[in-house]
Design an enzyme around this catalytic site. Structure first.
Site, mmCIF file in Angstrom:
data_model
loop_
_atom_site.group_PDB
_atom_site.id
_atom_site.type_symbol
_atom_site.label_atom_id
_atom_site.label_comp_id
_atom_site.label_asym_id
_atom_site.label_seq_id
_atom_site.Cartn_x
_atom_site.Cartn_y
_atom_site.Cartn_z
ATOM 1 N N SER A 1 44.697 47.703 43.448
ATOM 2 C CA SER A 1 44.929 46.315 43.863
ATOM 3 C C SER A 1 44.332 46.081 45.249
ATOM 4 C CB SER A 1 46.434 46.018 43.826
ATOM 5 O OG SER A 1 46.705 44.677 44.106
ATOM 6 N N ASP B 1 44.501 41.910 33.069
ATOM 7 C CA ASP B 1 45.009 41.973 34.437
ATOM 8 C C ASP B 1 44.400 40.839 35.263
ATOM 9 O OD1 ASP B 1 45.993 42.641 36.894
ATOM 10 O OD2 ASP B 1 45.220 44.686 36.906
#
Length: 618
Positions: A443, A495
């Site tokens: 991330s 995602d």
């Protein structure tokens, strides 16, 4: 839509937003009116007491007042159901009805106060009657307080500064007066958003980095929201329509429309090797999160395993951890990676805006020095994420446009300074000089790891980076091309983070505007259908979302009315995405991308694809 104008200012609520609140109030008012009527009819014979005349008068007048309110609220609900989001014409009487409804609060407030005063005088009547009247007084005050809270919620701090009837003519947009007005609105919007961010993040701190992050976040939100005349329910309705529209397209897409390019033998071997590396190094990226992620991944045994490490004293030679007073983080790192204390060169959980936790370890299995950067896990990290403007990087490479996400590049520069200036990497390679450098992260940490690899490439030419779910809006196009040879990004399914960027959010805003403008259903039906579809599924409703017969070269009148005139982000083309403001140019994800998609309903098999993609493919 647009936001209602009452008392000379715009509010963050539209005239078609009053269906559900009105029905709820109507339900409560009708129940309340029936209860008061029952109380009066059953106990009116017991009101022949001291003060009973006042209480009888209170109930009668309250029933009449409630009847008038019920009729007014019914009219508001009926009018709010008319028209569509972009056609408020059938609801033009709504402002008058709301003035009437607000005016009725004055007698209701006065009568509730009188009722409280009469009850306080200690009337000598039947206790059942007195308690019933006390209940009516309490309900009156609860509803009045709820109304005040609602008004505070829908209050728009910029409502008094927004031009209520902007001119649409081009001459007006180019005038000096209009330029000053738009500049003033932008400054006011930025100030409002900065205040909101400071209130939400009041516990973060007040250093220079934090203040800069507050300003960057406020400018991002003001740039995104200030050029549209949307209320929150419009956005919710647009998202519901888009979800159903996308599912409609997916359901109607035949197999012949799906194009697949299976990898060749050499690519397949390279893919297998990279997938094995990703599987191995993902443990380091997960370990960087410390004990919270470890306990989450091991809900039954994690707390017991880490708990013993939290209470155990460390030997002085292993005092490598910053910001981990209880040794819990280090214990979870050891369990996650399977390494020993002696394999770690540096572990830091120091966490501030633009300053991320990271660890440096010797991985003897892969013969590599691993640097793992932690992803988003605190308010400070969120502010780092939201500092989304571009920043020019000074790099020792032959790349012309070296720009990247500001917040993430600042975080990467912090880690770079710690690794190089504090001699952490030198220490690691003095122990294992034949090892190669591998940088990983997930991330936000993936974005910082990718930029860190670019910064270290000149000093460590064999550096490799494995970025798990990196943010899409990270690198300029030239840096993205440069990073393909040494960075691998892993994306799982749908995602959202690898698809998230300011450019994509602008495109999402454009799609919301268009789908709202082209829909001919009232908002309450869109929201009801959207909630049902999200909760229970079913066939997506085929709302009209495009004009029949060719491309739309000019925006619909409804779509144009959704935009604040003079917005620099607006494009009249229906095909091209919105142009981002200059401060937010298009940014791309790092390196080659491995996209993993689940195949089959059982979830037991995975289909692996390698895409050497430009970011627009995501």
């Amino acid at each position: 839509m647009p936001g209602m104008v009452l008392f000379g200012r715009r509010w963050a609520i539209a005239s078609d937003d009053l269906v559900f609140p009105g029905i709820f109030e109507l339900f409560l008012r009708v129940l309340w009116w029936i209860g008061i009527l029952s109380l009066y009819l059953l106990h009116r014979g017991k009101l022949d007491c001291a003060g009973g005349v006042l209480l009888s008068s209170y109930l009668i007048v309250l029933m009449v007042l409630l009847a008038v309110i019920i009729c007014t609220v019914s009219a508001i609900v009926c009018v709010s159901m008319k028209g569509t989001i972009c056609n408020p014409g059938p609801r033009k009487s709504m402002s008058k009805l709301l003035y009437v409804r607000l005016a009725l609060f004055l007698p209701e407030l006065v009568w509730a106060s009188l009722g409280a005063a009469w009850i306080a005088d200690g009337v000598q009547c039947d206790q059942a009657v007195v308690k019933g009247i006390i209940a009516t007084v309490v309900v009156s005050w609860v509803i009045i307080a709820s109304t005040v809270v609602t008004i505070i919620i829908v209050f728009d701090p910029l409502g008094g500064k927004t031009p209520l009837y902007p001119s649409a003519g081009p001459g007006h947009l180019d005038s000096h007066e209009s330029s000053q007005l738009l500049s003033g609105l932008k400054t006011a919007a930025t100030g409002v958003w900065e205040t909101r961010v400071k209130v939400l993040c009041c516990c973060v701190g007040n250093d220079d980095h934090t203040r800069a992050a507050f300003s960057s976040t406020a400018e991002l939100f003001s740039a995104y929201f200030s050029d549209t005349d949307l209320v929150p329910s419009d956005i919710a309705a647009g998202l519901a329509l888009l979800h159903q529209q996308q599912d409609n397209i997916r359901n109607n897409q035949g197999p012949d429309q799906v194009i697949s390019h299976p990898p060749g033998p050499s690519q397949e071997a390279d893919l297998d090797a990279e997938l094995e590396n990703c599987h191995h190094y993902m443990q380091f990226a997960a370990a960087a999160y410390g004990w919270p992620l470890y306990v989450y991944r091991n809900p039954f045994t994690g707390l017991c395993r880490v708990g013993g490490d939290c209470c155990r004293n460390r030997a002085p030679e292993y005092d490598l951890v910053g910001g981990d007073q209880f040794n819990c983080h280090f214990g979870s790192i050891l369990h996650t990676t399977g390494l020993q204390y002696r394999d770690f060169i540096h572990v830091s959980f120091h966490d501030k805006v633009y300053e991320l936790p990271f660890l440096v370890a010797l991985d003897h299995r892969k013969e590599s020095v691993v640097v793992a950067v932690r992803g988003t896990m605190s308010l400070q990290d969120i502010l780092t994420d939201l500092s989304a403007e571009s920043e020019t990087l000074v790099l020792e490479c032959e790349v012309q446009d070296c720009s990247a996400h500001k917040g993430i590049s600042q975080a990467a520069r912090y880690v770079y300074g710690r690794l190089v200036n504090h001699g952490i990497l030198s220490q690691a390679f003095s122990i294992a000089p034949e090892y190669r450098l591998v940088i990983v992260g997930h991330s936000l940490g993936a974005g910082a790891a990718a930029l860190l690899a670019i910064m270290l490439r000149n000093s460590y030419p064999q550096v490799r980076c494995y970025a798990f779910s990196p943010p899409r809006g990270l690198l300029s196009k030239s840096l993205y091309e440069y990073s393909k040879s040494f960075i691998v990004s892993l994306v799982l399914g749908k995602d959202v983070i690898p698809r998230l960027s300011v450019t994509n959010l602008e495109d999402l805003k454009k799609r919301i505007l268009r789908v709202i403008a082209h829909c001919n259903k009232p908002k309450y039906r869109i929201l009801l259908r959207g909630c049902w579809y999200e909760l229970f599924g079913g066939s997506p409703e085929n709302f009209p979302t495009e004009l029949d017969g060719g491309d739309l070269m000019q925006p619909l009148l409804g779509e144009q009315s959704l935009r604040t005139h003079g917005s620099p982000a607006y494009s009249f083309s229906s095909d091209s995405p919105l142009e981002s403001p200059t401060k937010y140019p298009p940014l791309y994800p790092p390196g080659r991308i491995i996209h993993l998609e689940e195949e089959g309903s059982s979830g037991s098999f995975f289909f692996f694809q390698v895409f050497l993609l430009s970011c627009c493919s995501l």
